[in-house]
Design an enzyme around this catalytic site. Structure first.
Site, PDB file in Angstrom:
ATOM      1  N   TYR A 288      42.117  15.118  61.183  1.00 31.08           N
ATOM      2  CA  TYR A 288      41.200  14.882  62.298  1.00 31.08           C
ATOM      3  C   TYR A 288      40.193  16.021  62.418  1.00 31.08           C
ATOM      4  CZ  TYR A 288      39.856  12.940  66.832  1.00 31.08           C
ATOM      5  OH  TYR A 288      39.179  12.359  67.876  1.00 31.08           O
ATOM      6  N   TYR A 338      32.352   9.061  63.753  1.00 33.74           N
ATOM      7  CA  TYR A 338      33.324   9.568  64.717  1.00 33.74           C
ATOM      8  C   TYR A 338      33.749   8.423  65.613  1.00 33.74           C
ATOM      9  CZ  TYR A 338      35.909  12.334  68.000  1.00 33.74           C
ATOM     10  OH  TYR A 338      36.917  12.831  68.788  1.00 33.74           O
TER      11      TYR A 338
END
Ligand SMILES: [Zn+2]
Lengths: 383, 161
Positions: A288, A338
């Protein structure tokens, strides 16, 4: 006897919409497109879906989605907390539901209009459940500010530099340059561009921050047994974990014994405990990357290197194709899209199917992580 | 979604001028702000085992006692880390940017770290210190600033600017 999760379920379908700064469709429409594509990929009719899992900051709910796609009786639905920390937990929750017989076909999804929608930090009425009274009045407003605080401390303690953060940004951008679906496809990044870009929150610059993206993704989870009859090569959920460490405080994790060992450390301990494998067995990682600085912390947390060695680990092309640990091979949150990390799950699946645009030859194991810095989750996938 | 704090910037019904975000205390945090309004830096401490804790909460994570006291701190600390935010920011902060926000570790209570601005003088704004003077480990001492009428927050002065 307890039902084991290990390899009991598999991801058999993935789907996604295009990614863009602005898409005209609603989040609900995007969610339906992604889910139907994932079901089609799996060869499973929508009427057989009986489980849904999402994570907070998801505006489309299972009632609407189930109705729209034509699901039948739904017997399991779950929503994991903490935004980007919950991405991998969705698959874990579905895997538990399927492994224990609560459901048979599970769909996890993320739909988000982050690029064209409101910026969360602008909305001062709907605060995240963080102790904002202790931080916001002083102008610590955005996630970038909150993580930059940890980043500077990390750089100070371990001699990490902006070049290390650039290594992370570059690896993600290089992979996005190979991925036609990525927002940063054919848009190379240079060290000069990075070093001369504007600050967002010193020590983090523009390229240390993820993109703002519209788009949706979904995946389908079924039992390992059923997976053998699906259209695609199954990608097994080998191990899964969530992590909320003692005295943790969300994004502003400044008030515990050791703020630089965040939720990744907790999730990792339990992920490996439930696994037949260790960090040395991971062929490719999807970590992440809302901010570059999260990656060295996660590399340490998940045990790819020792404490304080995460920045040095990025040297010598370690995160590039052919390196020690190819990272975010579709471009990640920094350069593909994103969408709160769901793209990392789908890319993990593609790697283990052998269909990534930056394929790691023979990849058989992939670590996927959710947001570090908030209560998090992780998956170890294997082919 | 808990609303620990509401803004007085672009969405305050009673105030059209852009201003800072004001702390809106919860029950546990209220004493901190009340002491600050009197120029005192106090930290919630367990009345049974004497463990300080921050942010304030109903019971002690070490001994589970609900008995709390508010211990006065010397107001001395060190910069643990700091950032310099740049726009895009809420209007009040965008005008001030780049300014500093620091995490200060209290000398009296290790692991109690407070977020705050380092300022050049009592009452000076968050952009009043040359960023070149900021460094991790720098000793600081507390001062108090009226962020708005009736709202006082702790700020920090460099001991050796
Ligand atoms: Zn106690």
């Amino acid at each position: 006897m307890a039902t084991r999760l290990k390899d009991a379920t598999a991801i058999v379908g993935i789907g996604q919409t295009p990614f863009a700064r602005q898409l005209p469709s609603s989040e609900k429409t995007l969610a339906c497109h992604a889910i139907l594509e994932a079901l089609d990929d799996a060869g499973i009719p929508p009427s057989q879906v009986d489980a849904f899992a999402s994570y907070t900051m998801e505006e489309t709910d299972e009632v609407e989605v189930a109705k729209a796609i034509g699901a039948g009786d739904v017997t399991f639905f779950a929503k994991a907390g903490y935004g980007g920390g919950g991405s991998c937990a969705t698959v874990a929750h579905l895997a538990m539901a399927v492994a224990t017989g609560q459901a048979h076909v599970g769909v996890a999804w993320r739909s988000r209009k982050r690029g064209s929608g409101p910026r969360p930090w602008r909305d001062t009425r709907a605060q995240l459940p963080t102790p904002a009274q202790w931080t916001r009045p002083y102008g610590l407003l955005r996630p970038a500010d909150e993580i930059a605080m940890l980043a500077r401390r990390y750089m100070h303690e371990y001699g990490a530099t902006r070049d290390h953060l650039f290594n992370v940004a570059l690896a993600c951008r290089n992979r996005a340059n190979q991925n036609p679906a990525a927002i940063m496809y054919e848009r190379p990044l240079t060290r000069e561009m990075y070093m001369t870009s504007r600050w967002i929150s010193e020590p983090l610059c523009l390229f240390d921050n993820c993109l703002e993206t519209d788009g949706a993704l979904a995946c389908v989870v079924v039992s390992a047994e059923r997976a053998r009859d699906c259209r695609r090569r199954p990608v097994y959920v080998h191990s899964a974990a969530q992590g909320l460490p003692a005295q943790h405080h969300g994004m502003v994790n400044y008030w515990n014994e050791d703020p630089l060992t965040g939720p990744a450390w907790t999730a990792a301990r339990h992920l490996w405990k439930r696994s037949d494998l260790g960090p040395q067995d991971v062929d490719v990682a999807q970590i992440y990357d809302a901010f570059t600085a999260l990656v060295p912390l996660s590399l340490e947390g998940y045990g790819f290197c020792g404490r304080g060695e995460g920045a040095a680990f990025t040297e010598g092309g370690a995160l590039e194709t052919g390196g020690r640990l190819p990272l975010n091979t579709a471009g990640g949150g920094l350069s593909e899209a994103y969408v709160h990390g769901f793209n990392l799950i789908n890319e993990g699946v593609r790697q283990l199917r052998g269909t990534s645009t930056a394929q790691v030859p023979g990849a058989a194991t992939c670590l996927v992580t959710a947001g570090e810095g908030v209560p998090t989750s992780a998956l170890l996938l294997r082919s | 979604m808990s609303s620990i704090m509401r803004g007085t910037t672009d969405n305050a019904p009673d105030d059209r001028r852009p201003g800072p975000l004001l702390p809106e205390p919860d029950d546990d945090g209220a004493p901190f702000w009340e002491f600050a309004a009197h120029g005192e830096l106090r930290v919630q401490t367990c009345a049974e085992c004497h463990e300080p804790r921050f942010p304030p909460r109903p019971c002690c994570p070490r001994c589970q006692s609900f008995a709390t006291a508010w211990r006065r701190m010397s107001g001395r600390g060190r910069i643990w880390s700091y950032v310099l935010p740049h726009p895009p920011l809420l209007p009040f902060y965008a005008e001030l940017a780049p300014y500093n926000v620091a995490v200060v570790e209290l000398t009296d209570a290790p692991r109690i770290r407070l977020v705050g601005n380092v300022v050049a003088a009592p009452g000076a704004p968050a952009d009043s210190v040359d960023p070149a003077l900021l460094r991790i480990g720098a000793p600081v001492r507390v001062t108090f600033d009226a962020l708005a009428e009736g709202v006082t927050v702790p700020c920090w002065l460099l001991e050796r600017p």
